[in-house]
Design a protein around this motif. Structure first.
Motif, mmCIF file in Angstrom:
data_model
loop_
_atom_site.group_PDB
_atom_site.id
_atom_site.type_symbol
_atom_site.label_atom_id
_atom_site.label_comp_id
_atom_site.label_asym_id
_atom_site.label_seq_id
_atom_site.Cartn_x
_atom_site.Cartn_y
_atom_site.Cartn_z
ATOM 1 N N GLU A 20 8.091 20.293 118.837
ATOM 2 C CA GLU A 20 9.332 19.883 119.635
ATOM 3 C C GLU A 20 10.146 19.613 118.421
ATOM 4 N N LEU A 21 9.658 18.776 117.523
ATOM 5 C CA LEU A 21 10.788 18.248 116.541
ATOM 6 C C LEU A 21 11.342 19.533 115.758
ATOM 7 N N LEU A 22 10.739 20.538 115.409
ATOM 8 C CA LEU A 22 11.167 21.795 114.666
ATOM 9 C C LEU A 22 12.171 22.617 115.649
ATOM 10 N N THR A 23 11.824 22.383 116.749
ATOM 11 C CA THR A 23 12.807 23.317 117.774
ATOM 12 C C THR A 23 14.319 22.308 117.960
ATOM 13 N N GLY A 24 14.099 21.137 117.914
ATOM 14 C CA GLY A 24 15.176 20.230 117.954
ATOM 15 C C GLY A 24 16.054 20.694 116.720
ATOM 16 N N ALA A 30 22.318 22.773 111.215
ATOM 17 C CA ALA A 30 23.723 22.854 110.869
ATOM 18 C C ALA A 30 24.878 21.866 111.141
ATOM 19 N N THR A 31 24.580 21.298 112.323
ATOM 20 C CA THR A 31 25.519 20.260 112.766
ATOM 21 C C THR A 31 25.253 18.774 111.873
ATOM 22 N N PHE A 32 24.189 18.609 111.977
ATOM 23 C CA PHE A 32 23.656 17.519 110.868
ATOM 24 C C PHE A 32 24.187 17.566 109.733
ATOM 25 N N LYS A 33 23.947 18.620 109.153
ATOM 26 C CA LYS A 33 24.521 18.940 107.684
ATOM 27 C C LYS A 33 26.095 18.689 107.575
ATOM 28 N N ASN A 34 26.806 19.429 108.453
ATOM 29 C CA ASN A 34 28.095 19.129 108.616
ATOM 30 C C ASN A 34 28.668 17.692 108.600
ATOM 31 N N MET A 35 27.788 16.968 109.559
ATOM 32 C CA MET A 35 28.137 15.763 109.687
ATOM 33 C C MET A 35 27.916 14.675 108.715
ATOM 34 N N ASN A 36 27.208 15.260 107.595
ATOM 35 C CA ASN A 36 26.665 14.530 106.552
ATOM 36 C C ASN A 36 25.461 13.364 106.869
ATOM 37 N N PHE A 37 24.487 14.080 107.537
ATOM 38 C CA PHE A 37 23.449 13.464 107.767
ATOM 39 C C PHE A 37 22.309 13.783 106.798
ATOM 40 N N SER A 38 21.332 12.790 106.492
ATOM 41 C CA SER A 38 20.322 13.446 105.540
ATOM 42 C C SER A 38 19.355 13.943 106.453
ATOM 43 N N THR A 39 18.332 14.712 105.611
ATOM 44 C CA THR A 39 17.163 15.097 106.440
ATOM 45 C C THR A 39 16.513 14.184 107.250
ATOM 46 N N ALA A 40 16.406 13.024 106.782
ATOM 47 C CA ALA A 40 15.484 11.870 107.291
ATOM 48 C C ALA A 40 16.113 11.491 108.849
ATOM 49 N N ASN A 65 23.565 18.470 119.139
ATOM 50 C CA ASN A 65 24.501 19.382 118.746
ATOM 51 C C ASN A 65 25.844 19.374 119.333
ATOM 52 N N SER A 66 25.830 19.189 120.681
ATOM 53 C CA SER A 66 26.912 19.267 121.377
ATOM 54 C C SER A 66 27.763 17.864 121.297
ATOM 55 N N ILE A 67 26.905 16.815 121.059
ATOM 56 C CA ILE A 67 27.532 15.520 121.038
ATOM 57 C C ILE A 67 28.068 15.261 119.577
ATOM 58 N N LEU A 68 27.295 15.538 118.556
ATOM 59 C CA LEU A 68 27.878 15.678 117.087
ATOM 60 C C LEU A 68 29.176 16.454 117.042
ATOM 61 N N ILE A 69 29.012 17.438 117.672
ATOM 62 C CA ILE A 69 30.185 18.445 117.556
ATOM 63 C C ILE A 69 31.377 17.905 118.170
ATOM 64 N N ASN A 70 31.399 17.243 119.107
ATOM 65 C CA ASN A 70 32.119 16.516 120.013
ATOM 66 C C ASN A 70 33.062 15.690 119.339
ATOM 67 N N ILE A 71 32.645 14.771 118.201
ATOM 68 C CA ILE A 71 33.177 13.829 117.596
ATOM 69 C C ILE A 71 34.648 14.190 116.941
ATOM 70 N N ARG A 95 33.048 10.353 106.809
ATOM 71 C CA ARG A 95 32.074 9.493 106.498
ATOM 72 C C ARG A 95 30.720 10.099 106.572
ATOM 73 N N ASP A 96 29.759 9.479 106.042
ATOM 74 C CA ASP A 96 28.205 9.834 106.456
ATOM 75 C C ASP A 96 28.061 9.527 107.867
ATOM 76 N N GLY A 97 27.356 10.781 108.422
ATOM 77 C CA GLY A 97 27.337 10.502 109.861
ATOM 78 C C GLY A 97 26.454 9.457 110.413
ATOM 79 N N VAL A 98 25.570 8.843 109.720
ATOM 80 C CA VAL A 98 24.468 7.696 110.328
ATOM 81 C C VAL A 98 25.720 6.489 110.264
ATOM 82 N N GLU A 99 26.392 6.463 109.413
ATOM 83 C CA GLU A 99 26.910 5.286 109.122
ATOM 84 C C GLU A 99 28.209 5.202 110.398
ATOM 85 N N ILE A 100 28.893 6.415 110.885
ATOM 86 C CA ILE A 100 29.775 6.550 111.970
ATOM 87 C C ILE A 100 28.900 6.212 113.153
ATOM 88 N N TRP A 101 27.615 6.731 113.261
ATOM 89 C CA TRP A 101 26.903 6.434 114.522
ATOM 90 C C TRP A 101 26.447 4.900 114.617
#
Length: 185
Positions: A20-24, A30-40, A65-71, A95-101
């Motif tokens: 399930e984690l791999l599927t997610g 790609a969206t996580f990468k574009n939003m400057n999230f680390s792999t962890a 993916n939808s929520i992050l793109i929507n930002i 900014r780094d995605g996790v800091e925004i969130w």
């Protein structure tokens, strides 16, 4: 190699299977990468949403993916601006995605129900993903705990130990199945 160690910790501490984690991740990497999230951070966010909603990895990945793109969309940008949350720094870099969130969670968790619902609808692009956004942000401490566990516990030794435990469990399950089949005859 670091990915495998981070992945192993998440599967161990969260209610999500490796599949399930791999599927997610496939649906949202790609969206996580574009939003400057680390792999962890990406692993922790997917694990958190799956843990708190009991949704499958494909649904969690598509939702994030939808929520992050929507930002970057107008309604979300207006909602963030209204609460003083900056997506871009003074040089125009995201900014780094996790800091925004983290900023979003801090603001969201202080809102009354009506304003929280309005904010979630604006941030998620509508009611369809708003429930997932509320579940994620409303359980932000779960994200922080999973991320801390990944950052402090991930190691080749732990991965090897978890793999050994999994193999022992599998061997036990096979023996139990064989015993049950012998009873059946």
């Amino acid at each position: 190699k670091q990915f495998i160690d981070e992945f192993s910790v998440a599967v161990h501490v969260a209610r999500i299977t490796g599949t399930e984690l791999l599927t997610g991740l496939q649906r949202s990497a790609a969206t996580f990468k574009n939003m400057n999230f680390s792999t962890a951070e990406a692993i922790a966010m997917i694990s958190t949403l799956s843990t708190v909603t009991a949704k499958a990895g494909a649904n969690v990945g598509a939702s994030l993916n939808s929520i992050l793109i929507n930002i970057d969309f107008k309604k979300a940008a207006e909602a963030l601006d209204a609460y003083g949350i900056q997506v871009y720094n003074s040089s125009g870099k995201m900014r780094d995605g996790v800091e925004i969130w983290r900023d979003i969670a801090r603001i969201f968790n202080g809102l009354d129900t009506q304003h929280a619902n309005e904010f979630a609808n604006a941030m998620s692009g509508g009611k369809f993903r708003a429930n997932d956004l509320r579940a994620l942000i409303g359980n932000w401490e779960t994200f922080e705990k999973i991320l801390t566990d990944i950052n402090t516990k991930a190691s080749p030794e732990l991965t090897a130990s978890l793999l050994k435990t999994g193999m022992n469990t599998l061997a036990t399950n096979i023996q139990q199945a064989q015993a049950a089949l012998q009873v059946l005859g």
